[in-house]
Write a protein that holds these residues in place. Structure first.
Motif, short mmCIF file in Angstrom:
data_model
loop_
_atom_site.label_atom_id
_atom_site.label_comp_id
_atom_site.label_asym_id
_atom_site.label_seq_id
_atom_site.Cartn_x
_atom_site.Cartn_y
_atom_site.Cartn_z
N CYS A 25 7.65 -30.19 -26.61
CA CYS A 25 6.61 -29.30 -26.09
C CYS A 25 5.49 -30.06 -25.38
CB CYS A 25 6.01 -28.46 -27.23
SG CYS A 25 7.09 -27.16 -27.85
N LYS B 159 3.95 -17.77 -17.16
CA LYS B 159 2.66 -17.64 -17.83
C LYS B 159 2.02 -16.31 -17.47
CE LYS B 159 -0.17 -19.93 -14.26
NZ LYS B 159 -1.15 -18.84 -14.07
N HIS C 116 -2.65 -22.82 -16.61
CA HIS C 116 -1.63 -23.76 -17.08
C HIS C 116 -0.84 -24.29 -15.89
CE1 HIS C 116 1.02 -25.40 -20.30
NE2 HIS C 116 1.93 -25.34 -19.33
N ILE D 282 2.99 -27.59 -23.42
CA ILE D 282 3.08 -26.28 -24.05
C ILE D 282 2.29 -26.35 -25.36
CG2 ILE D 282 4.64 -24.56 -25.04
CD1 ILE D 282 4.83 -24.87 -22.00
N ALA E 40 3.90 -19.57 -28.14
CA ALA E 40 3.08 -20.44 -27.30
C ALA E 40 1.89 -19.66 -26.80
CB ALA E 40 3.89 -20.99 -26.13
N THR F 198 2.06 -18.83 -22.45
CA THR F 198 3.16 -19.32 -21.62
C THR F 198 4.48 -19.13 -22.36
OG1 THR F 198 3.25 -21.59 -22.50
CG2 THR F 198 1.64 -21.13 -20.74
#
Length: 489
Positions: A20, A83, A89, A96, A107, A110
């Motif tokens: 991530c 997202k 982002h 993430i 998350a 996202t």
């Protein structure tokens, strides 16, 4: 705050948490590839890369299990970058941000990348977890699966040594997949002409239809979720015709394999028509709430005034109506269910992206089917649809499905272990999505394959989440299969 690294199996969650932190959207896998190579070097694991970027790791058997047939574990390294509009982002730079919400890992704003990050983490964990007993292991990690199965198409012959393969890209724990849909991409484009903004138009609006769930264009296509592109163009075709508006822009969706969650348009109109236009928006919003309340409880449809500086020109009247008719008549959604498995979609298509660039508008579709001839029939429909609009079209990325093998030795082993561990029967399934297994048979026709995975909800959308308990169950099954692979003939 409970951390992912406190979850079980610990080795899997530690690796997933590391994944991530590494940006890895499709076609931008340099950093995740470096991580995989470094991982192999750090743990003294044999590592190879091919010309398209696939990674192959090999590890000898646990002591005393050298006689067990080799099994390949397979995952893809890329994720779908989606997202929410308000989320700041950059998928090429930012990590993430996973978090635990009750029984789920999610998350913040996202996609999570559990598709296929959890499967990738499980394959890597097998290689380093001292408690996992196994015969010879190969781990095949492919590139850019989400945007056309680039790695699977480019997989070279005589690279894999295993006769058995476990794909880790399924998304329903308790189900063992032994077949999947084929797919093909279809792009339709036609030229548009512009005109100056009418002098009587002194008001400029941005329409936003958003708040939809979106999701995977295969696994979620049967759920009746709204397609933002189709819903927005329906407004123009069905409700707004009485208003003298002019369309300056129309766009929605970002991936052809994700159900569009948001769509937008920019228009000009006379201020004296604004109140009526707003009332039509309210009326249509109420219609959508009534029709889709059970599947889309958070749908939004709003108009925001924007500066005239944002609009330099508008479509001419004829091309505006052509665009509306073209998109409104475009087929979308489930075409047919399987006759022998009525709960499984046989054939579908997803209108995933619409955008206007320069002097042309483009629409991107992804067609899926278990039946090649049915897939071809949908392509023929889209060709007719394009020709009626005098639009150009492109067909690309076609691949056949994975034909089920109910006599598979690996399937029988997995089914038996699931029944033994959990005292219940696993479901033997065909998935209405593209798994790479079907493409592997081109160079490896001997491969005996299954696909398993944890429960992942709403992949390809910011609502993506993975069930924590299902990950533990999936891991238990995977380890049990590896330990008992001496039962394979």
């Amino acid at each position: 705050m409970i951390m992912l690294t406190s979850l079980k199996p610990n080795s899997l969650w530690v690796i997933f948490n590391q994944i991530c932190q590494i940006p890895h959207p499709s076609h931008h896998e340099q950093m995740i590839t470096k991580y995989l190579v470094d991982f192999a070097n750090r743990h003294k694991i044999e590592c190879h890369l091919d010309k398209v970027g696939n990674v192959l790791l090999r590890k000898p058997a646990t002591n005393g299990m050298e006689h067990i047939p080799s099994i390949a574990l397979q995952a893809h390294m890329d994720m779908v970058p989606q997202k929410n509009e308000e989320t700041q982002h950059d998928f090429l730079v930012d990590p993430i941000k996973p978090y635990i919400d009750g029984e789920w890992v999610k998350a913040k704003g996202t996609t999570l990348g559990a598709d296929n990050g959890v499967g990738l983490a499980s394959a890597l964990a097998v290689l380093i977890d001292p408690e996992v007993e196994h015969g010879p292991i190969e781990v095949l990690i492919t590139v850019s699966e989400e945007t056309g199965m680039v790695g699977a198409f480019g997989l070279q012959p005589n690279w894999l040594q295993s006769h058995y393969l476990i794909n880790t890209d399924s998304e329903d724990e308790g189900e063992i997949f032994t077949g999947c849909a084929g797919g093909v991409d279809f792009k339709s484009t036609f030229a548009i002409n512009y005109a100056v903004i009418p002098e009587v138009h002194d008001t400029f609006l941005r329409l936003s239809l958003k708040g939809l769930k979106g999701g995977h264009s295969g696994c979620d296509i049967h759920l009746g979720r709204g397609n933002a592109i189709k819903l927005l163009v329906r407004f123009f075709a069905e409700y707004a015709q009485e208003i003298n508006f002019r369309l300056a822009d129309f766009y929605g969706g970002s991936l052809r394999n994700a159900i569009p969650r948001e769509a937008f348009a920019e228009i000009s109109l006379n201020r004296q028509d604004l109140a009526k236009f707003q009332s039509l928006i309210t009326q249509y919003h109420q219609v959508l709430e009534s029709e889709l309340n059970h599947v889309e409880p958070s749908i939004q449809f709003i108009a925001t005034e924007i500066s005239q500086d944002k609009l330099k020109r508008v479509l001419n009247a004829d091309h505006q109506q052509k665009l509306i008719n073209w998109l409104n008549s475009a087929p979308n959604g489930v075409i047919r269910m399987c006759d022998n498995m009525p709960t499984v979609v046989e054939t579908s298509l997803n209108l995933g992206i619409v955008d206007i660039k320069e002097n042309q508008i483009s629409a991107y579709f992804l067609i899926r089917s278990q039946v090649d001839s049915a897939k071809d029939a949908v392509v023929a429909t889209l060709i007719s649809h394009s020709q009626l609009a005098n639009a150009n079209y492109e067909i690309s990325g076609g691949y056949s499905g994975w034909t089920p093998n109910l006599d598979s030795q690996l399937l029988k082993l997995a089914e038996g272990k699931y029944n033994q561990i959990f005292a219940q029967k696993a479901k033997i399934m065909i998935i209405h999505a593209g798994l790479e297994c079907g493409l592997f048979t081109k160079h490896y026709p001997h491969l005996d394959m299954i696909s398993i995975g944890p429960t992942i909800v709403s992949p390809h959308s910011p609502d993506e989440k993975v069930n924590i308990q299902s990950v533990e169950k999936y891991w238990s099954l995977l380890c049990a299969i590896l330990k008992s692979a001496d039962q394979l003939k």
